[in-house]
Write an enzyme that holds these catalytic residues in place. Structure first.
Site, PDB file in Angstrom:
ATOM      1  N   MET A   1      33.766  33.995  54.638  1.00 45.10           N
ATOM      2  CA  MET A   1      34.640  33.831  55.650  1.00 45.10           C
ATOM      3  C   MET A   1      35.959  34.298  55.563  1.00 45.10           C
ATOM      4  O   MET A   1      37.141  33.389  55.115  1.00 45.10           O
ATOM      5  CB  MET A   1      34.727  32.183  56.041  1.00 45.10           C
ATOM      6  CG  MET A   1      33.483  31.636  56.734  1.00 45.10           C
ATOM      7  SD  MET A   1      33.167  29.989  56.569  1.00 45.10           S
ATOM      8  CE  MET A   1      32.475  29.813  54.926  1.00 45.10           C
TER       9      MET A   1
ATOM     10  N   ASP B   1      29.940  29.362  50.170  1.00 47.07           N
ATOM     11  CA  ASP B   1      30.880  29.500  51.150  1.00 47.07           C
ATOM     12  C   ASP B   1      32.096  30.146  50.848  1.00 47.07           C
ATOM     13  O   ASP B   1      32.932  29.382  49.837  1.00 47.07           O
ATOM     14  CB  ASP B   1      31.312  28.302  51.865  1.00 47.07           C
ATOM     15  CG  ASP B   1      30.069  27.834  53.006  1.00 47.07           C
ATOM     16  OD1 ASP B   1      29.675  28.708  53.714  1.00 47.07           O
ATOM     17  OD2 ASP B   1      29.542  26.725  52.911  1.00 47.07           O
TER      18      ASP B   1
ATOM     19  N   SER C   1      24.586  23.899  50.507  1.00 40.31           N
ATOM     20  CA  SER C   1      25.687  24.469  50.701  1.00 40.31           C
ATOM     21  C   SER C   1      26.559  23.937  49.467  1.00 40.31           C
ATOM     22  O   SER C   1      26.932  22.918  49.515  1.00 40.31           O
ATOM     23  CB  SER C   1      26.114  24.381  52.024  1.00 40.31           C
ATOM     24  OG  SER C   1      27.639  24.842  51.793  1.00 40.31           O
TER      25      SER C   1
ATOM     26  N   MET D   1      26.676  30.045  63.731  1.00 46.23           N
ATOM     27  CA  MET D   1      27.472  28.981  63.350  1.00 46.23           C
ATOM     28  C   MET D   1      27.341  27.821  64.318  1.00 46.23           C
ATOM     29  O   MET D   1      27.683  28.064  65.665  1.00 46.23           O
ATOM     30  CB  MET D   1      29.062  29.414  63.152  1.00 46.23           C
ATOM     31  CG  MET D   1      29.293  30.197  61.977  1.00 46.23           C
ATOM     32  SD  MET D   1      28.899  29.451  60.365  1.00 46.23           S
ATOM     33  CE  MET D   1      29.753  28.052  60.193  1.00 46.23           C
TER      34      MET D   1
ATOM     35  N   ASP E   1      24.332  27.193  60.455  1.00 47.61           N
ATOM     36  CA  ASP E   1      25.111  26.501  59.392  1.00 47.61           C
ATOM     37  C   ASP E   1      25.936  25.596  60.161  1.00 47.61           C
ATOM     38  O   ASP E   1      26.697  26.080  61.005  1.00 47.61           O
ATOM     39  CB  ASP E   1      25.989  27.657  58.683  1.00 47.61           C
ATOM     40  CG  ASP E   1      26.775  27.291  57.665  1.00 47.61           C
ATOM     41  OD1 ASP E   1      26.624  26.213  57.158  1.00 47.61           O
ATOM     42  OD2 ASP E   1      27.408  28.085  57.325  1.00 47.61           O
ATOM     43  N   GLY E   2      25.999  24.350  59.899  1.00 45.75           N
ATOM     44  CA  GLY E   2      27.158  23.388  60.291  1.00 45.75           C
ATOM     45  C   GLY E   2      26.221  22.234  60.977  1.00 45.75           C
ATOM     46  O   GLY E   2      25.667  22.398  61.981  1.00 45.75           O
ATOM     47  N   GLY E   3      26.637  21.095  60.452  1.00 45.71           N
ATOM     48  CA  GLY E   3      26.027  19.851  60.906  1.00 45.71           C
ATOM     49  C   GLY E   3      24.662  19.743  61.070  1.00 45.71           C
ATOM     50  O   GLY E   3      24.024  18.901  61.829  1.00 45.71           O
TER      51      GLY E   3
ATOM     52  N   HIS F   1      23.676  28.456  49.229  1.00 44.38           N
ATOM     53  CA  HIS F   1      24.546  29.016  50.210  1.00 44.38           C
ATOM     54  C   HIS F   1      25.951  28.638  49.652  1.00 44.38           C
ATOM     55  O   HIS F   1      26.294  27.677  49.190  1.00 44.38           O
ATOM     56  CB  HIS F   1      24.138  28.128  51.604  1.00 44.38           C
ATOM     57  CG  HIS F   1      25.186  28.782  52.720  1.00 44.38           C
ATOM     58  ND1 HIS F   1      25.067  30.085  53.536  1.00 44.38           N
ATOM     59  CD2 HIS F   1      26.384  28.331  53.050  1.00 44.38           C
ATOM     60  CE1 HIS F   1      25.959  30.204  54.197  1.00 44.38           C
ATOM     61  NE2 HIS F   1      26.747  29.202  54.076  1.00 44.38           N
TER      62      HIS F   1
ATOM     63  N   HIS G   1      28.008  33.448  52.213  1.00 52.12           N
ATOM     64  CA  HIS G   1      28.791  33.481  53.705  1.00 52.12           C
ATOM     65  C   HIS G   1      30.387  33.731  53.413  1.00 52.12           C
ATOM     66  O   HIS G   1      31.226  32.834  53.123  1.00 52.12           O
ATOM     67  CB  HIS G   1      28.734  32.123  54.074  1.00 52.12           C
ATOM     68  CG  HIS G   1      29.291  31.920  55.640  1.00 52.12           C
ATOM     69  ND1 HIS G   1      29.262  30.605  56.176  1.00 52.12           N
ATOM     70  CD2 HIS G   1      29.878  32.644  56.592  1.00 52.12           C
ATOM     71  CE1 HIS G   1      29.680  30.629  57.430  1.00 52.12           C
ATOM     72  NE2 HIS G   1      30.073  32.039  57.624  1.00 52.12           N
TER      73      HIS G   1
ATOM     74  N   GLY H   1      34.953  26.556  58.344  1.00 53.21           N
ATOM     75  CA  GLY H   1      36.099  26.127  57.794  1.00 53.21           C
ATOM     76  C   GLY H   1      35.953  24.957  56.720  1.00 53.21           C
ATOM     77  O   GLY H   1      36.602  24.921  55.748  1.00 53.21           O
ATOM     78  N   PHE H   2      35.211  24.102  57.319  1.00 52.08           N
ATOM     79  CA  PHE H   2      35.077  22.925  56.554  1.00 52.08           C
ATOM     80  C   PHE H   2      33.613  22.307  56.836  1.00 52.08           C
ATOM     81  O   PHE H   2      33.025  22.347  57.805  1.00 52.08           O
ATOM     82  CB  PHE H   2      36.091  21.961  57.349  1.00 52.08           C
ATOM     83  CG  PHE H   2      37.435  22.187  57.188  1.00 52.08           C
ATOM     84  CD1 PHE H   2      38.137  21.788  56.048  1.00 52.08           C
ATOM     85  CD2 PHE H   2      37.967  22.954  58.147  1.00 52.08           C
ATOM     86  CE1 PHE H   2      39.423  22.333  55.905  1.00 52.08           C
ATOM     87  CE2 PHE H   2      39.329  23.387  58.132  1.00 52.08           C
ATOM     88  CZ  PHE H   2      40.090  23.077  57.117  1.00 52.08           C
ATOM     89  N   GLY H   3      33.385  21.722  55.850  1.00 57.18           N
ATOM     90  CA  GLY H   3      31.954  20.956  55.826  1.00 57.18           C
ATOM     91  C   GLY H   3      32.082  19.622  56.411  1.00 57.18           C
ATOM     92  O   GLY H   3      33.195  19.150  56.764  1.00 57.18           O
ATOM     93  N   GLY H   4      31.000  18.983  56.958  1.00 51.33           N
ATOM     94  CA  GLY H   4      31.056  17.541  57.484  1.00 51.33           C
ATOM     95  C   GLY H   4      31.345  17.406  58.803  1.00 51.33           C
ATOM     96  O   GLY H   4      31.771  16.395  59.382  1.00 51.33           O
TER      97      GLY H   4
ATOM     98  N   GLY I   1      25.335  21.123  54.079  1.00 49.30           N
ATOM     99  CA  GLY I   1      26.080  20.639  52.778  1.00 49.30           C
ATOM    100  C   GLY I   1      26.261  19.272  52.655  1.00 49.30           C
ATOM    101  O   GLY I   1      25.581  18.556  51.972  1.00 49.30           O
ATOM    102  N   SER I   2      26.938  18.507  53.668  1.00 54.42           N
ATOM    103  CA  SER I   2      27.345  17.044  53.593  1.00 54.42           C
ATOM    104  C   SER I   2      26.021  16.194  53.481  1.00 54.42           C
ATOM    105  O   SER I   2      25.801  15.153  52.814  1.00 54.42           O
ATOM    106  CB  SER I   2      28.517  16.668  54.334  1.00 54.42           C
ATOM    107  OG  SER I   2      27.857  17.215  55.629  1.00 54.42           O
TER     108      SER I   2
ATOM    109  N   MET J   1      35.968  31.030  51.254  1.00 50.72           N
ATOM    110  CA  MET J   1      37.082  31.099  52.568  1.00 50.72           C
ATOM    111  C   MET J   1      38.447  31.496  51.903  1.00 50.72           C
ATOM    112  O   MET J   1      38.656  31.150  50.853  1.00 50.72           O
ATOM    113  CB  MET J   1      37.044  29.775  53.159  1.00 50.72           C
ATOM    114  CG  MET J   1      35.927  29.042  53.411  1.00 50.72           C
ATOM    115  SD  MET J   1      36.173  27.417  54.206  1.00 50.72           S
ATOM    116  CE  MET J   1      34.485  26.832  54.380  1.00 50.72           C
TER     117      MET J   1
HETATM  118  C1  DX5 Z   1      31.318  25.714  57.227  1.00 54.78           C
HETATM  119  C2  DX5 Z   1      30.605  26.377  56.183  1.00 54.78           C
HETATM  120  C3  DX5 Z   1      29.134  25.543  55.891  1.00 54.78           C
HETATM  121  C4  DX5 Z   1      29.321  24.042  55.236  1.00 54.78           C
HETATM  122  C5  DX5 Z   1      28.123  23.450  56.271  1.00 54.78           C
HETATM  123  O1  DX5 Z   1      32.471  26.401  57.550  1.00 54.78           O
HETATM  124  O2  DX5 Z   1      30.111  27.628  56.462  1.00 54.78           O
HETATM  125  O3  DX5 Z   1      28.200  26.206  55.012  1.00 54.78           O
HETATM  126  O4  DX5 Z   1      29.155  24.155  54.083  1.00 54.78           O
HETATM  127  O5  DX5 Z   1      28.748  22.115  55.641  1.00 54.78           O
HETATM  128  P1  DX5 Z   1      27.749  20.828  56.738  1.00 54.78           P
HETATM  129  O6  DX5 Z   1      26.565  20.926  56.460  1.00 54.78           O
HETATM  130  O7  DX5 Z   1      28.381  19.541  55.830  1.00 54.78           O
HETATM  131  O8  DX5 Z   1      28.072  20.999  58.049  1.00 54.78           O
HETATM  132 ZN    ZN Z   2      28.561  28.609  55.481  1.00 57.64          ZN
END
Ligand code: DX5
Ligand code: ZN
Length: 234
Positions: A81, A47, A20, A151, A189-191, A45, A79, A156-159, A211-212, A49
């Site tokens: 959002m 994102d 991501s 999801m 997607d997420g964590g 991927h 994606h 909204g946020f990575g990490g 992502g992270s 927003m």
């Molecule tokens: C969050 C995004 C994700 C994000 C995931 O809203 O849709 O795609 O990049 O980040 P990680 O892998 O760090 O949870």
């Molecule tokens: Zn995403």
């Protein structure tokens, strides 16, 4: 404009890790993704927003267009959002997106979304937030989409930390799709990291967005390969 559905068919049904770019260096996107592509990564991927559907603001079609120029062969999984995704589908298609995912919480008609995606030439995904009742959303959208995105964090946020209840939601989504006789790609997607990767694969996920866990790792390529291997072992 590319034909996203053809590109998707060519990718087949192999499980994969999707870096991501939200966690990459936006001032050096081309350079940041290049090592993954050289290592065989075929999907990124992206994102988007709008500071309205989610409380964060990222990027739009101009960045997708620049990225597309740097990475001509890669499949761009976008994606969205954003509150009015269908108003932007054509712009993302022209910029180089292959697949656009819209959120089911917006109350859009899946038929209309499908028609617009076909008109502009992108594959279509439906994303479902952690708190959204699953059953109705999957039954309503699965017959019309190429991909369902579960999801596993609040978008909204990575990490953020993976929400373990997502495992049941993935399993249930797979069951409903089987019942309906449809087989959209199941994305999560997420964590996602080396620990949660194998768990979501066991629950039916095939495209694992990370992502992270990739860009924040001491060795991003190694982290990518670890998650990608888990995805391919499905
Ligand atoms: C969050 C995004 C994700 C994000 C995931 O809203 O849709 O795609 O990049 O980040 P990680 O892998 O760090 O949870
Ligand atoms: Zn995403």
């Amino acid at each position: 404009m590319s034909n996203g559905r053809d590109a998707l068919r060519k990718l087949g049904s192999t499980g994969r890790a999707l870096p991501s770019i939200l966690s990459a260096d936006f001032a050096n996107l081309g350079g940041a993704v290049e090592p993954f592509l050289r290592a065989g990564c075929e999907i990124l991927h992206v994102d988007v927003m709008d500071a309205h559907f989610v409380p964060n603001l990222t990027l739009g079609p101009p960045i997708v267009k620049s990225l597309r120029r740097h990475v001509p062969g890669v499949f761009l999984d976008t994606h969205l959002m954003v509150t009015s995704p269908l108003e932007y589908l054509e712009r993302f298609a022209r910029a180089g997106s292959d697949l656009c995912t819209v959120h089911v919480e917006l109350g859009l008609s899946p038929e209309t979304a499908r028609a617009e995606a076909d008109r502009v030439g992108v594959a279509l995904g439906a994303a479902i937030k952690p708190g959204t009742p699953l059953e109705d959303a999957v039954r309503r959208w699965a017959p019309f989409v190429d991909l369902i995105l579960i999801m596993s964090v609040e978008p909204g946020f990575g990490g953020q930390s993976f929400m373990p209840e997502s495992l049941d939601r993935l399993r249930r989504t797979g069951e409903i799709c089987t019942e309906l006789g449809v087989s959209p790609i199941l994305e999560v997607d997420g964590g996602i990291d080396a620990g949660t990767g194998p768990q979501v694969v066991a629950a039916g996920a095939r495209w694992l967005v990370a992502g992270s866990a990739i860009f924040g790792a001491p060795d991003p390529l190694d982290a990518y390969h670890t998650i990608d291997r888990a995805a391919r072992e499905a």
